[in-house]
Motif scaffolding. Structure first.
Motif, PDB file in Angstrom:
ATOM      1  N   ILE A 172       0.872  -1.064  -0.136  1.00  0.00           N
ATOM      2  CA  ILE A 172      -0.120   0.026   0.232  1.00  0.00           C
ATOM      3  C   ILE A 172       0.797   1.178   0.054  1.00  0.00           C
ATOM      4  CG2 ILE A 172      -1.808   1.364   1.262  1.00  0.00           C
ATOM      5  CD1 ILE A 172      -2.826  -1.482   2.300  1.00  0.00           C
ATOM      6  N   HIS A 173       2.109   1.115   0.589  1.00  0.00           N
ATOM      7  CA  HIS A 173       2.831   2.302   0.836  1.00  0.00           C
ATOM      8  C   HIS A 173       4.140   1.825   0.943  1.00  0.00           C
ATOM      9  CE1 HIS A 173       4.569   6.266   2.047  1.00  0.00           C
ATOM     10  NE2 HIS A 173       4.896   5.618   3.059  1.00  0.00           N
ATOM     11  N   GLN A 174       5.180   2.282   0.263  1.00  0.00           N
ATOM     12  CA  GLN A 174       6.620   2.209   0.616  1.00  0.00           C
ATOM     13  C   GLN A 174       7.433   3.435   0.430  1.00  0.00           C
ATOM     14  OE1 GLN A 174       9.538  -0.423  -2.225  1.00  0.00           O
ATOM     15  NE2 GLN A 174       8.573  -1.846  -0.916  1.00  0.00           N
ATOM     16  N   SER A 175       8.130   3.683   1.347  1.00  0.00           N
ATOM     17  CA  SER A 175       9.268   5.167   1.085  1.00  0.00           C
ATOM     18  C   SER A 175      10.382   4.653   1.909  1.00  0.00           C
ATOM     19  CB  SER A 175       8.289   6.113   1.974  1.00  0.00           C
ATOM     20  OG  SER A 175       8.281   5.917   3.257  1.00  0.00           O
ATOM     21  N   TYR A 176      11.426   5.622   1.376  1.00  0.00           N
ATOM     22  CA  TYR A 176      12.763   5.499   1.916  1.00  0.00           C
ATOM     23  C   TYR A 176      13.191   6.934   2.231  1.00  0.00           C
ATOM     24  CZ  TYR A 176      14.144   1.279  -0.523  1.00  0.00           C
ATOM     25  OH  TYR A 176      13.843  -0.175  -1.029  1.00  0.00           O
ATOM     26  N   ASN A 177      14.005   6.853   3.489  1.00  0.00           N
ATOM     27  CA  ASN A 177      14.428   8.071   3.975  1.00  0.00           C
ATOM     28  C   ASN A 177      16.102   7.780   4.017  1.00  0.00           C
ATOM     29  OD1 ASN A 177      12.130   9.555   4.409  1.00  0.00           O
ATOM     30  ND2 ASN A 177      11.844   8.137   6.217  1.00  0.00           N
ATOM     31  N   VAL A 178      16.884   8.612   3.508  1.00  0.00           N
ATOM     32  CA  VAL A 178      18.143   8.634   3.373  1.00  0.00           C
ATOM     33  C   VAL A 178      18.912   9.664   3.850  1.00  0.00           C
ATOM     34  CG1 VAL A 178      20.329   8.147   1.952  1.00  0.00           C
ATOM     35  CG2 VAL A 178      18.243   6.887   1.438  1.00  0.00           C
ATOM     36  N   VAL A 179      20.051   9.651   4.606  1.00  0.00           N
ATOM     37  CA  VAL A 179      21.167  10.856   4.952  1.00  0.00           C
ATOM     38  C   VAL A 179      22.305  10.479   4.548  1.00  0.00           C
ATOM     39  CG1 VAL A 179      19.564  11.284   6.952  1.00  0.00           C
ATOM     40  CG2 VAL A 179      21.524   9.727   7.276  1.00  0.00           C
ATOM     41  N   PRO A 180      23.125  11.576   4.392  1.00  0.00           N
ATOM     42  CA  PRO A 180      24.602  11.400   3.815  1.00  0.00           C
ATOM     43  C   PRO A 180      25.304  10.362   4.921  1.00  0.00           C
ATOM     44  CG  PRO A 180      23.868  13.644   3.678  1.00  0.00           C
ATOM     45  CD  PRO A 180      22.786  12.919   4.305  1.00  0.00           C
ATOM     46  N   PHE A 181      26.045   9.506   4.399  1.00  0.00           N
ATOM     47  CA  PHE A 181      26.734   8.601   5.378  1.00  0.00           C
ATOM     48  C   PHE A 181      28.092   8.222   4.487  1.00  0.00           C
ATOM     49  CE2 PHE A 181      24.395   5.703   2.908  1.00  0.00           C
ATOM     50  CZ  PHE A 181      25.129   4.340   2.784  1.00  0.00           C
ATOM     51  N   ALA A 182      28.868   7.493   5.241  1.00  0.00           N
ATOM     52  CA  ALA A 182      30.200   7.079   4.674  1.00  0.00           C
ATOM     53  C   ALA A 182      30.687   5.873   5.063  1.00  0.00           C
ATOM     54  CB  ALA A 182      31.413   8.286   4.935  1.00  0.00           C
ATOM     55  N   ILE A 183      31.514   5.044   4.611  1.00  0.00           N
ATOM     56  CA  ILE A 183      32.216   4.073   5.158  1.00  0.00           C
ATOM     57  C   ILE A 183      33.620   4.501   5.501  1.00  0.00           C
ATOM     58  CG2 ILE A 183      32.820   1.762   4.478  1.00  0.00           C
ATOM     59  CD1 ILE A 183      30.816   1.435   2.381  1.00  0.00           C
ATOM     60  N   VAL A 184      33.715   4.171   6.593  1.00  0.00           N
ATOM     61  CA  VAL A 184      35.224   4.310   7.403  1.00  0.00           C
ATOM     62  C   VAL A 184      36.037   3.269   7.144  1.00  0.00           C
ATOM     63  CG1 VAL A 184      36.492   4.907   9.386  1.00  0.00           C
ATOM     64  CG2 VAL A 184      33.819   5.680   9.021  1.00  0.00           C
ATOM     65  N   LEU A 185      37.262   3.543   6.459  1.00  0.00           N
ATOM     66  CA  LEU A 185      38.375   2.343   6.370  1.00  0.00           C
ATOM     67  C   LEU A 185      39.560   2.957   6.607  1.00  0.00           C
ATOM     68  CD1 LEU A 185      39.083  -0.376   4.902  1.00  0.00           C
ATOM     69  CD2 LEU A 185      39.115   0.820   2.942  1.00  0.00           C
ATOM     70  N   GLY A 186      40.054   2.470   7.884  1.00  0.00           N
ATOM     71  CA  GLY A 186      41.198   3.028   8.391  1.00  0.00           C
ATOM     72  C   GLY A 186      41.103   4.683   8.645  1.00  0.00           C
ATOM     73  N   LYS A 187      42.164   5.059   8.117  1.00  0.00           N
ATOM     74  CA  LYS A 187      42.169   6.915   8.105  1.00  0.00           C
ATOM     75  C   LYS A 187      41.145   7.446   7.056  1.00  0.00           C
ATOM     76  CE  LYS A 187      46.113   7.304   5.323  1.00  0.00           C
ATOM     77  NZ  LYS A 187      47.665   7.540   5.238  1.00  0.00           N
ATOM     78  N   HIS A 188      40.847   6.758   6.313  1.00  0.00           N
ATOM     79  CA  HIS A 188      39.856   7.108   5.142  1.00  0.00           C
ATOM     80  C   HIS A 188      38.512   7.043   5.390  1.00  0.00           C
ATOM     81  CE1 HIS A 188      43.579   7.016   2.376  1.00  0.00           C
ATOM     82  NE2 HIS A 188      43.692   6.054   2.978  1.00  0.00           N
ATOM     83  N   VAL A 189      37.732   8.106   4.828  1.00  0.00           N
ATOM     84  CA  VAL A 189      36.343   8.225   4.910  1.00  0.00           C
ATOM     85  C   VAL A 189      35.766   8.100   3.554  1.00  0.00           C
ATOM     86  CG1 VAL A 189      34.360   9.461   5.849  1.00  0.00           C
ATOM     87  CG2 VAL A 189      36.441   9.326   7.195  1.00  0.00           C
ATOM     88  N   ILE A 190      35.260   7.279   3.201  1.00  0.00           N
ATOM     89  CA  ILE A 190      34.408   7.185   2.001  1.00  0.00           C
ATOM     90  C   ILE A 190      33.146   7.500   1.716  1.00  0.00           C
ATOM     91  CG2 ILE A 190      34.317   5.801  -0.431  1.00  0.00           C
ATOM     92  CD1 ILE A 190      36.943   4.862   2.246  1.00  0.00           C
ATOM     93  N   GLU A 191      32.757   8.418   1.158  1.00  0.00           N
ATOM     94  CA  GLU A 191      31.096   8.831   1.217  1.00  0.00           C
ATOM     95  C   GLU A 191      30.451   8.152   0.108  1.00  0.00           C
ATOM     96  OE1 GLU A 191      28.431  12.873   0.600  1.00  0.00           O
ATOM     97  OE2 GLU A 191      30.543  13.150   1.024  1.00  0.00           O
ATOM     98  N   VAL A 192      29.135   7.537   0.607  1.00  0.00           N
ATOM     99  CA  VAL A 192      28.500   6.863  -0.448  1.00  0.00           C
ATOM    100  C   VAL A 192      27.542   7.727  -1.155  1.00  0.00           C
ATOM    101  CG1 VAL A 192      26.965   4.860  -0.746  1.00  0.00           C
ATOM    102  CG2 VAL A 192      29.015   4.810   0.949  1.00  0.00           C
ATOM    103  N   GLN A 193      27.348   7.607  -2.559  1.00  0.00           N
ATOM    104  CA  GLN A 193      26.678   8.288  -3.257  1.00  0.00           C
ATOM    105  C   GLN A 193      25.368   7.378  -3.628  1.00  0.00           C
ATOM    106  OE1 GLN A 193      27.095  11.971  -3.922  1.00  0.00           O
ATOM    107  NE2 GLN A 193      28.326  11.607  -1.816  1.00  0.00           N
ATOM    108  N   ASP A 194      24.283   7.884  -3.937  1.00  0.00           N
ATOM    109  CA  ASP A 194      23.000   7.279  -4.744  1.00  0.00           C
ATOM    110  C   ASP A 194      23.183   6.051  -4.050  1.00  0.00           C
ATOM    111  OD1 ASP A 194      22.833   9.749  -6.196  1.00  0.00           O
ATOM    112  OD2 ASP A 194      24.587   8.969  -7.327  1.00  0.00           O
ATOM    113  N   VAL A 195      22.786   5.843  -3.093  1.00  0.00           N
ATOM    114  CA  VAL A 195      22.508   4.555  -2.368  1.00  0.00           C
ATOM    115  C   VAL A 195      21.625   3.691  -2.710  1.00  0.00           C
ATOM    116  CG1 VAL A 195      21.342   5.292  -0.162  1.00  0.00           C
ATOM    117  CG2 VAL A 195      22.931   3.208  -0.199  1.00  0.00           C
TER     118      VAL A 195
END
Length: 341
Positions: free
Chosen positions: A112-135
């Motif tokens: 009947i109803h389906q919705s998504y909510n997304v906020v900006p997030f990243a995957i942390v790999l050691g000292k690197h922070v990789i921002e995930v786009q268009d999840v």
């Protein structure tokens, strides 16, 4: 069309349906095979030095594995206290029983109803922070179910009668909430690139390669894909064999039908030739008027009309006379050949 009789039509339908399933399976098999080939080329990027050579010019297909971190506020759960995440999926479904044409009932879930909510997030790999786009464009996006509630519907007598006659009965509503929670360790596979401000990004590949955001490690993901490929392979062998069998039966039926059609045309040609010869012989013997067709007054009487039994018309005129006898006007049920000798 006489050429396509009932048997041929049935075999055409069977062949077409099976061929469609085979085409769908081939596409799925090739798609999973392409996914496996792409994932096998991916090397682990978990050590810090592996991400240092990322450039802004071109994305590099790679894998990152680490915990999820929100780049701002997280999304609080609507139903579970003290639970939040970076991706939220809310689904409300109607659970019904429907009756098919054969009278059987089966369960069906209707969203009947389906919705998504997304906020900006990243995957942390050691000292690197990789921002995930268009999840939400990911081919595989694994979310955890944090809330699942089923509400049973109670019907009155009138509601039960209504559902019985119309073949649709609602028996419940299901509400589900799924989330990608902050801190969850995920495997991200896509194009790794550098933005103009120096931020490392994981984006959907531009060359039709798969884009994964999954909680599975690469080894488990590959194992699941290989199992799916094997299943599709066996199903493809089955449907392919059925397609060949139905195709052979269809070709055989078409050939037999064409041969029957040619034999019928040849028989009709011989009958027409014999009829023309017989009529010519009758004319040469000066056919009496009483033996001539009552309609055209030229050809001999060749067709008897039943049930009245009148032998009064030739075969040519019988093609236009179908309702009543030209002699007694009684209804014509059938016709039969009765050539005069």
């Amino acid at each position: 069309m006489a050429f396509f009789n009932t048997e041929i039509t049935t075999e055409i339908i069977l062949f077409s349906v099976d061929a469609i399933f085979s085409i769908i399976l081939v596409k799925s098999y090739n798609k999973i095979g392409r996914y496996i080939n792409c994932l096998q080329e991916v090397s682990s990027r978990e050590d810090d030095n592996a991400l240092d050579d990322v450039t802004t010019d071109k994305g590099r297909y790679a894998m990152v594995h680490g915990p999820v971190k929100a780049l701002g506020n997280t999304i609080p759960s609507l139903h579970v206290p003290h639970t939040s995440g970076v991706v939220q999926k809310l689904t409300t479904s109607e659970l019904v029983m429907t009756r098919n044409s054969s009278g059987f009932w089966w369960d069906e879930s209707r969203p009947i109803h389906q919705s998504y909510n997304v906020v900006p997030f990243a995957i942390v790999l050691g000292k690197h922070v990789i921002e995930v786009q268009d999840v939400l464009e990911a081919d595989e996006l694994h979310l955890d179910t944090v809330y699942n509630k089923y509400d049973r519907t109670v019907h009155s007598l009138a509601g039960n009668l209504w559902s019985f006659f119309f073949g649709v009965r609602q028996y419940g509503m299901q509400t589900t909430e799924e989330m990608l929670k902050e801190g969850t360790v995920v495997t991200g596979i896509g194009d790794l690139m550098l933005s103009s401000d120096g931020t490392k990004l994981l984006v959907p590949p531009s060359d039709n390669r798969p884009y994964f955001i999954t909680t599975q490690p690469l080894s488990s993901l590959l194992r699941d894909l290989r199992d799916k490929k094997s299943l599709f392979g066996w199903l493809l062998i089955l449907t392919g064999g059925l397609t060949i069998m139905f195709g052979g039966l269809l070709a055989r039926r078409l050939w037999a039908n064409m041969k029957k059609r040619r034999d019928k045309q040849e028989l009709q040609r011989r009958l027409d030739q014999d009829r023309r010869s017989r009529r010519q012989n009758v004319r040469d013997d000066e056919l009496p008027e009483t033996l001539r067709c009552v309609v055209c007054q030229e050809n001999p009487k060749e067709v008897i009309l039943l049930p009245c039994g009148h032998l009064c018309i030739c075969e040519d005129c019988s093609e236009q006379i179908n309702s009543s006898c030209p002699i007694c006007r009684s209804h014509i049920a059938t016709k039969a050949a009765a050539f005069l000798s």
